[in-house]
Scaffold this motif. Structure first.
Motif, short mmCIF file in Angstrom:
data_model
loop_
_atom_site.label_atom_id
_atom_site.label_comp_id
_atom_site.label_asym_id
_atom_site.label_seq_id
_atom_site.Cartn_x
_atom_site.Cartn_y
_atom_site.Cartn_z
N MET A 1 1.66 -105.72 8.22
CA MET A 1 0.35 -105.06 8.20
C MET A 1 -0.73 -106.11 8.00
O MET A 1 -1.23 -106.33 6.90
N ASN A 2 -1.08 -106.85 9.05
CA ASN A 2 -2.06 -107.93 8.96
C ASN A 2 -3.36 -107.51 9.62
O ASN A 2 -3.36 -107.02 10.75
N GLU A 132 -18.78 -91.11 15.44
CA GLU A 132 -19.64 -92.26 15.18
C GLU A 132 -18.83 -93.52 14.94
O GLU A 132 -19.35 -94.62 15.06
N VAL A 133 -17.55 -93.36 14.58
CA VAL A 133 -16.71 -94.51 14.25
C VAL A 133 -15.82 -94.88 15.43
O VAL A 133 -15.62 -94.08 16.35
N THR A 134 -15.29 -96.09 15.41
CA THR A 134 -14.31 -96.56 16.40
C THR A 134 -13.29 -97.43 15.69
O THR A 134 -13.49 -97.84 14.54
N PHE A 135 -12.22 -97.72 16.38
CA PHE A 135 -11.31 -98.77 15.91
C PHE A 135 -11.94 -100.12 16.22
O PHE A 135 -12.78 -100.24 17.11
N ARG A 136 -11.50 -101.15 15.51
CA ARG A 136 -12.09 -102.46 15.74
C ARG A 136 -11.68 -103.04 17.09
O ARG A 136 -12.46 -103.70 17.75
N ASP A 137 -10.43 -102.81 17.46
CA ASP A 137 -9.92 -103.31 18.72
C ASP A 137 -8.64 -102.57 19.05
O ASP A 137 -8.21 -101.68 18.30
N GLU A 138 -7.99 -102.92 20.15
CA GLU A 138 -6.77 -102.25 20.58
C GLU A 138 -5.66 -102.40 19.55
O GLU A 138 -4.91 -101.45 19.28
N GLN A 139 -5.53 -103.58 18.94
CA GLN A 139 -4.47 -103.79 17.96
C GLN A 139 -4.67 -102.94 16.72
O GLN A 139 -3.71 -102.40 16.16
N HIS A 140 -5.92 -102.78 16.30
CA HIS A 140 -6.21 -101.92 15.15
C HIS A 140 -5.80 -100.48 15.45
O HIS A 140 -5.17 -99.80 14.62
N CYS A 141 -6.12 -100.01 16.65
CA CYS A 141 -5.74 -98.66 17.06
C CYS A 141 -4.23 -98.49 17.03
O CYS A 141 -3.70 -97.49 16.53
N ARG A 142 -3.52 -99.48 17.56
CA ARG A 142 -2.06 -99.43 17.59
C ARG A 142 -1.46 -99.47 16.19
O ARG A 142 -0.48 -98.78 15.89
N ASP A 143 -2.06 -100.28 15.31
CA ASP A 143 -1.57 -100.36 13.93
C ASP A 143 -1.66 -99.01 13.23
O ASP A 143 -0.73 -98.58 12.53
N ILE A 144 -2.78 -98.33 13.41
CA ILE A 144 -2.96 -97.02 12.78
C ILE A 144 -1.98 -96.01 13.36
O ILE A 144 -1.39 -95.19 12.64
N LEU A 145 -1.76 -96.06 14.68
CA LEU A 145 -0.79 -95.15 15.30
C LEU A 145 0.60 -95.38 14.72
O LEU A 145 1.32 -94.42 14.40
N GLU A 146 0.99 -96.63 14.57
CA GLU A 146 2.30 -96.95 14.00
C GLU A 146 2.41 -96.42 12.57
O GLU A 146 3.47 -95.91 12.17
#
Length: 437
Positions: A1-2, A132-146
């Motif tokens: 979790m980095n 109003e919010v977004t994920f920071r990037d694609e990896q952040h989105c994937r981390d949360i999904l995991e």
């Protein structure tokens, strides 16, 4: 979790200028990322042997206090309210669902749809708006999904780029990643309001007292019921409330994929289908569970939703001593549900039944269909109720014959009864249930 992300939406807001001067140091990004790294390490040390849910209020409060202490010990100059906001974001990133966390805590949110990491849509009261919010990037989105998938035992990777899962709070998750998702990770979360009662449905104008009372008496009278409608029309909600009218001395088995029903009933066995494991073995389908249920002696069987061949087994159950069973399916009208969708699904069972035999089985098994819809205003409501009254030939084709009992009148904004008599009135009367129809 980095986490070594670019600036978050909160940091962007903190960097806004006031009177032409920066509110905070230009090095705020770097400083907060350092705080994040320290907090991540301290939180992992604090909770690595804990069996508590990382999203529980107790754990989040302890983590929030820890992050606030780290912020106060740092050289970042910001007022106390801003420190609290920053701490909340960091805790949501490290323990929760990141930018989605506030929407999981909002009981009015019914859908969360991630179209891309930088495009999140939220549904409230039947209307979708951009978050109003977004994920920071694609990896952040994937981390949360995991992280969302971790407690479910389901996985998503290049070998299995799609997944359907039930989250710990009962929400339903459907996710896709590349190469299936062309522009990056996408997923949707359908949330279900807990503890809804019949009074809540009347208050929201999904039903009126007369139509809901009629269906309640039919459920108590052990009539077989199908709730049909479009996606997100409220079928599962209706089924939850209808099951609440089943007498407590009647045992129920629910069969779902994934489990969504939250029945307010003391005598329920909940079963859930599961996909094959990594080795390709261990799949348990709804049809498998239907076969088990017929041997487990329930008084009623409730299938959360029929999609394929389990429709044949559901009809068999309705015809073999499990009167009062219920299910849902997708259809645009009650007649389409009976004469098209159910027929197609029974054919998927590969039992070799001719069309006429399938129509006869449907007509002999199903008593009522309640059609639920979501109109243009976003309101979920009952559209019509029909009673199955045998078969008839229409344009040279055998079909299930229906008697329309209630229809929604748009001009009057209410439900009206038809002039035809309810054929099953006497069946209910034998059980001491009187319906004014």
């Amino acid at each position: 979790m980095n986490f070594t992300p670019p600036r978050s939406s909160l940091i962007n807001r903190l960097q806004k200028t006031q009177g032409g001067q920066p509110t905070y140091s230009p090095n705020l990004d770097t400083s907060l990322n350092e705080v994040r790294k320290i907090a991540q390490k301290r939180i992992q040390e604090l909770f690595q042997h804990s069996i508590m849910d990382p999203r529980s209020p107790e754990v989040r409060q302890r983590a929030r206090s820890l992050v606030l202490q780290i912020l106060m010990d740092s050289d970042i100059d910001m007022p106390r309210p801003t420190q609290i906001a920053v701490a909340e974001e960091i805790v949501s990133d490290l323990l929760g669902y990141g930018p989605l966390e506030p929407y999981f805590n909002d009981p009015e949110v019914t859908e969360i749809k991630v179209n891309r990491y930088d495009c999140i849509m939220i549904e409230k009261h039947g209307k979708e708006t951009k978050a109003e919010v977004t994920f920071r990037d694609e990896q952040h989105c994937r981390d949360i999904l995991e992280r969302m998938l971790a407690p479910t035992g389901r996985r998503i990777d290049l070998a299995s780029p799609r997944v359907s899962a039930r989250l710990p709070d009962g929400s339903r998750l459907m996710a896709h990643i590349p190469p299936v998702a062309v522009e990056g990770t996408t997923f949707s979360v359908r949330r279900f309001k807990k503890g809804l009662t019949a009074e809540d449905l009347i208050r929201s104008r999904m039903f009126n007292e007369e139509t809901l009372d009629f269906l309640a008496k039919c459920v108590r009278g052990r009539l077989n019921l199908i709730c049909s409608g479009g996606t997100s029309s409220g079928k599962t909600t209706v089924l939850n409330v209808m099951a609440g009218f089943i007498p407590e001395d009647e045992s129920i088995i629910t069969i779902e994929d994934p489990a969504e029903l939250q029945l307010n009933h003391p005598n329920v066995r909940r079963w859930e289908a599961r996909p094959a494991g990594v080795e390709g073995y261990g799949e348990i389908t709804q049809r498998d569970l239907m076969a088990d249920a017929l041997r487990a002696a329930p008084k009623r069987i409730i299938v959360g939703e029929v999609r394929r061949g389990e429709a044949f087994d559901m009809l068999q159950a309705m015809n073999t001593g499990h009167d009062g069973s219920m299910t849902t399916l997708h259809a645009n009208s009650a007649e389409e549900a009976l004469n098209s969708r159910l027929v197609n699904m029974v054919q998927m069972a590969d039992m070799g039944l001719p069309y006429e035999a399938i129509i006869g089985q449907i007509a002999g098994s199903v008593d009522l269909v309640a059609q639920i819809c979501k109109d243009r205003t976003g309101r979920r409501r009952l559209d019509h109720i029909v009673e199955v009254v045998g078969t008839e030939v229409v344009n040279g084709r055998l079909v299930v014959a229906v008697n329309y009992l209630y229809r929604y009148d748009r001009e009057k904004d209410t439900w009206v009864r038809t002039a035809r008599e309810f054929a099953r009135r006497e069946k209910l009367a034998w059980q001491g249930i009187q319906v004014q129809y």
